[in-house]
Design an enzyme around this catalytic site. Structure first.
Site, PDB file in Angstrom:
ATOM      1  CG  ASP A  13      -1.775   1.218   1.354  1.00 22.66           C
ATOM      2  OD1 ASP A  13      -2.447   1.529   0.353  1.00 22.66           O
ATOM      3  OD2 ASP A  13      -1.796   1.885   2.412  1.00 22.66           O
ATOM      4  CB  SER A  14       0.117   4.770  -0.684  1.00 23.62           C
ATOM      5  OG  SER A  14      -1.107   4.784   0.012  1.00 23.62           O
ATOM      6  N   GLY A  46      -2.979   8.962  -3.808  1.00 25.85           N
ATOM      7  CA  GLY A  46      -4.291   9.376  -4.308  1.00 25.85           C
ATOM      8  C   GLY A  46      -4.292  10.626  -5.157  1.00 25.85           C
ATOM      9  CB  CYS A  76      -2.734   1.079  -2.558  1.00 25.52           C
ATOM     10  SG  CYS A  76      -2.955   2.804  -2.963  1.00 25.52           S
ATOM     11  CD  GLU A 155      -2.691   8.580   7.104  1.00 25.52           C
ATOM     12  OE1 GLU A 155      -1.823   9.448   7.254  1.00 25.52           O
ATOM     13  OE2 GLU A 155      -2.628   7.691   6.220  1.00 25.52           O
ATOM     14  CB  CYS A 187     -10.193   4.872   0.014  1.00 24.68           C
ATOM     15  SG  CYS A 187      -8.726   5.617   0.761  1.00 24.68           S
ATOM     16  CB  THR A 188      -6.434   1.622   2.445  1.00 24.35           C
ATOM     17  OG1 THR A 188      -5.967   2.964   2.227  1.00 24.35           O
ATOM     18  CG2 THR A 188      -5.858   0.695   1.407  1.00 24.35           C
ATOM     19  CG  HIS A 189      -6.991   5.799   5.053  1.00 22.92           C
ATOM     20  ND1 HIS A 189      -6.167   5.241   4.093  1.00 22.92           N
ATOM     21  CD2 HIS A 189      -6.174   6.480   5.894  1.00 22.92           C
ATOM     22  CE1 HIS A 189      -4.915   5.593   4.341  1.00 22.92           C
ATOM     23  NE2 HIS A 189      -4.887   6.336   5.425  1.00 22.92           N
TER      24      HIS A 189
HETATM   25  N1  DGL Z   1      -4.119   3.762   0.125  1.00 21.17           N
HETATM   26  C1  DGL Z   1      -4.758   4.785  -0.673  1.00 21.17           C
HETATM   27  C2  DGL Z   1      -5.943   4.161  -1.424  1.00 21.17           C
HETATM   28  O1  DGL Z   1      -6.509   3.183  -1.019  1.00 21.17           O
HETATM   29  C3  DGL Z   1      -5.182   5.969   0.152  1.00 21.17           C
HETATM   30  C4  DGL Z   1      -4.040   6.825   0.624  1.00 21.17           C
HETATM   31  C5  DGL Z   1      -3.273   7.489  -0.507  1.00 21.17           C
HETATM   32  O2  DGL Z   1      -3.807   8.419  -1.142  1.00 21.17           O
HETATM   33  O3  DGL Z   1      -2.160   7.061  -0.747  1.00 21.17           O
HETATM   34  O4  DGL Z   1      -6.300   4.664  -2.455  1.00 21.17           O
END
Ligand code: DGL
Length: 272
Positions: A13-14, A46, A76, A155, A187-189
């Site tokens: 992931d990022s 993103g 991600c 976050e 999105c992961t979050h």
């Molecule tokens: N992990 C990214 C996603 O799921 C979100 C965070 C980012 O923008 O890197 O798209």
């Protein structure tokens, strides 16, 4: 090439967000080893261009190949949207992204054929959910909405606070008006905002957690191809990051829903 079934699964992931996906893989496949990479020095993805995200993803995949993983999950959503198609034929191990898994379930769940998609600017702008959903059912209408403030909100600990509720209402009002009955949290979050998003959208809207769906898909893939690990290793989980180890360990616990149980190491991803 014969795949070593006892090798670990690579997840990337990022940053820390992909731990919501790792958590689902741990739950669905409790005997598997995982090598997780979070690109904490270069997050967020993103708001970056497709070319940059593809370049970053290739570097991470090279690193994971060096760890001799048996499969790769692109946790991600932005990297799945931008890079999966570019990289999947370059590998001789399975590589799964979160977009297709989420879209498949959404196509099955929707009754009125109106599906909402929320994610980063990159993910929503890519139009990839719409492409998958239309392939599965041309009658589906997709309503996309980028929600860039959700990542920093989560976050900074805003899951079900007043601020989270306010931002959710601002972003999702239009999506709600469009009468969607299914909403992909792309999105992961976002799984951490599930309660707030669910309360705003109302009970009649089904929320799809793309990370949970890819974990189930990975399990089905392992069932079908006899890829389940046969050994139980004590050092089951390894984490690698491209920036500070401490902040990843601290924040990571929230996304993993438990203390990070394994070694965290910083690596120079630009070398790959
Ligand atoms: N992990 C990214 C996603 O799921 C979100 C965070 C980012 O923008 O890197 O798209």
């Amino acid at each position: 090439m014969k795949i070593d079934r006892d090798a670990p699964i690579g997840v990337f992931d990022s940053g820390v967000g992909g731990l919501t996906v790792a958590r689902e893989i741990m739950r669905n496949l409790p005997s598997e080893k995982i090598v997780y990479f979070g690109d904490t020095a270069r997050v967020p993805y993103g708001s970056k261009s497709k070319d940059t995200v593809i370049r970053y993803s290739r570097q991470i995949i090279h690193f994971l190949e060096e760890q001799q993983v048996k499969a790769i999950v692109i946790a991600c959503n932005t990297a799945s949207a931008f890079a999966l198609d570019a990289v999947k034929d370059e590998l001789n191990i399975p590589v799964l992204g979160v977009i297709e898994a989420g879209a498949k379930v959404a196509a099955k769940e929707t009754r009125n054929k109106r599906v909402g998609v929320i994610g980063t600017l990159g993910t929503v702008g890519s139009g990839i959910h719409e492409a998958y959903l239309k392939q599965l059912d041309p009658e589906i209408t997709v309503i996309g909405k980028a929600c860039p403030l959700f990542v920093p909100l989560v976050e900074n600990g805003h899951f079900d606070t007043k601020v989270a509720e306010l931002v959710t209402a601002e972003y999702l009002e239009e999506v709600k008006k469009q009468n969607v009955d299914t909403l992909i949290m792309g999105c992961t979050h976002y799984p951490l905002l599930k309660k707030t998003i669910g309360a705003f959208m109302g009970e009649s809207v089904t929320l799809i957690d793309a990370g949970a769906e890819v974990a189930k898909e990975l399990k089905r893939h392992f069932d079908k191809n006899e890829l389940h690990s046969q050994v139980h290793d004590k050092k089951q989980y390894q984490y690698f990051v491209s920036d500070d180890v401490c902040s990843f360990s601290e924040l990571g616990g929230i996304f993993l829903n438990k203390k990070i149980d394994g070694q965290v190491e910083k690596i120079d991803i630009e070398k790959y």
